[in-house]
Scaffold this active site. Structure first.
Site, PDB file in Angstrom:
ATOM      1  N   ASN A 190       0.854  -1.185   0.000  1.00 11.03           N
ATOM      2  CA  ASN A 190       0.000   0.000   0.000  1.00 11.03           C
ATOM      3  C   ASN A 190       0.891   1.236   0.000  1.00 11.03           C
ATOM      4  OD1 ASN A 190      -2.412  -1.515   0.187  1.00 11.03           O
ATOM      5  ND2 ASN A 190      -2.155  -1.720   2.399  1.00 11.03           N
ATOM      6  N   GLY A 243      -4.072   3.455   0.904  1.00  7.07           N
ATOM      7  CA  GLY A 243      -4.446   2.758   2.128  1.00  7.07           C
ATOM      8  C   GLY A 243      -3.286   2.529   3.082  1.00  7.07           C
ATOM      9  N   HIS A 277       6.661  -1.319   3.510  1.00  2.00           N
ATOM     10  CA  HIS A 277       6.490  -2.727   3.886  1.00  2.00           C
ATOM     11  C   HIS A 277       5.665  -3.436   2.831  1.00  2.00           C
ATOM     12  CE1 HIS A 277       3.238  -0.348   5.644  1.00  2.00           C
ATOM     13  NE2 HIS A 277       2.445  -1.404   5.485  1.00  2.00           N
TER      14      HIS A 277
HETATM   15  P1  AMP Z   1      -0.553  -0.551   5.747  1.00  2.00           P
HETATM   16  O1  AMP Z   1      -2.002  -0.232   5.916  1.00  2.00           O
HETATM   17  O2  AMP Z   1      -0.203  -1.126   4.416  1.00  2.00           O
HETATM   18  O3  AMP Z   1       0.320   0.630   6.115  1.00  2.00           O
HETATM   19  O4  AMP Z   1      -0.248  -1.714   6.752  1.00  2.00           O
HETATM   20  C1  AMP Z   1       0.191  -1.533   8.062  1.00  2.00           C
HETATM   21  C2  AMP Z   1       0.066  -2.864   8.729  1.00  2.00           C
HETATM   22  O5  AMP Z   1       0.876  -2.850   9.885  1.00  2.00           O
HETATM   23  C3  AMP Z   1      -1.365  -3.218   9.165  1.00  2.00           C
HETATM   24  O6  AMP Z   1      -1.756  -4.436   8.553  1.00  2.00           O
HETATM   25  C4  AMP Z   1      -1.234  -3.342  10.679  1.00  2.00           C
HETATM   26  O7  AMP Z   1      -2.045  -4.359  11.219  1.00  2.00           O
HETATM   27  C5  AMP Z   1       0.242  -3.633  10.848  1.00  2.00           C
HETATM   28  N1  AMP Z   1       0.813  -3.252  12.135  1.00  2.00           N
HETATM   29  C6  AMP Z   1       0.702  -2.058  12.765  1.00  2.00           C
HETATM   30  N2  AMP Z   1       1.378  -2.073  13.910  1.00  2.00           N
HETATM   31  C7  AMP Z   1       1.955  -3.305  14.014  1.00  2.00           C
HETATM   32  C8  AMP Z   1       2.779  -3.933  14.977  1.00  2.00           C
HETATM   33  N3  AMP Z   1       3.187  -3.305  16.102  1.00  2.00           N
HETATM   34  N4  AMP Z   1       3.182  -5.208  14.762  1.00  2.00           N
HETATM   35  C9  AMP Z   1       2.784  -5.860  13.648  1.00  2.00           C
HETATM   36  N5  AMP Z   1       2.010  -5.319  12.683  1.00  2.00           N
HETATM   37  C10 AMP Z   1       1.591  -4.052  12.878  1.00  2.00           C
END
Ligand code: AMP
Ligand code: ZN
Length: 120
Positions: free
Chosen positions: A87, A93, A100
């Protein structure tokens, strides 16, 4: 970046369920899984998003992120395939502004179906 949650995970100051690590990337389970198997691969170096990948050295970084997705998926046993999502930016999003890749799979024996993280 000091206020970046994924930089803190890379530094070990915030815990994660680590799956894989090398000199360049870290892979860990997503805290809020959108599929039976949902992991993230982040570069250890802070890059805010795919849109910020503009220099020659980002090519290697992106390759290492994608190779790690493939390795983790293989090691977890997602033989039937998986979905890889990056994303980018607000309209894409993205909620965590440290680049990542999401790896999503159904595990065994469930198919993935329509799971899409943060794509609504
Ligand atoms: P995005 O919306 O592509 O930026 O994805 C961010 C992702 O990070 C989401 O799926 C969250 O559930 C995940 N996320 C946020 N904080 C953490 C955390 N501390 N450990 C693992 N995943 C996380
Ligand atoms: Zn960061």
């Amino acid at each position: 970046m000091s206020d970046c949650i994924f930089c803190k995970i890379v530094a070990g100051t915030i815990p994660c369920r680590k799956i894989y690590e090398d000199d360049y990337v870290l892979a860990f389970h997503d805290i809020n899984p959108a599929a039976p198997v949902h992991f993230l691969v982040v570069p250890k170096m802070h890059v805010a998003s795919l849109a910020d990948c503009v220099a020659e050295h980002h090519a290697g970084l992106l390759a290492r992120v994608m190779l790690a997705v493939a390795k983790v998926a293989r090691d977890i046993g997602l033989e039937n395939g998986y979905r890889t999502i990056i994303n980018t930016g607000e309209d894409g999003g993205q909620t965590v502004f440290h680049l990542h890749a999401h790896g999503l799979g159904g595990g065994k024996p469930r198919p993935l179906g329509d799971a899409l993280p943060a794509a609504n």
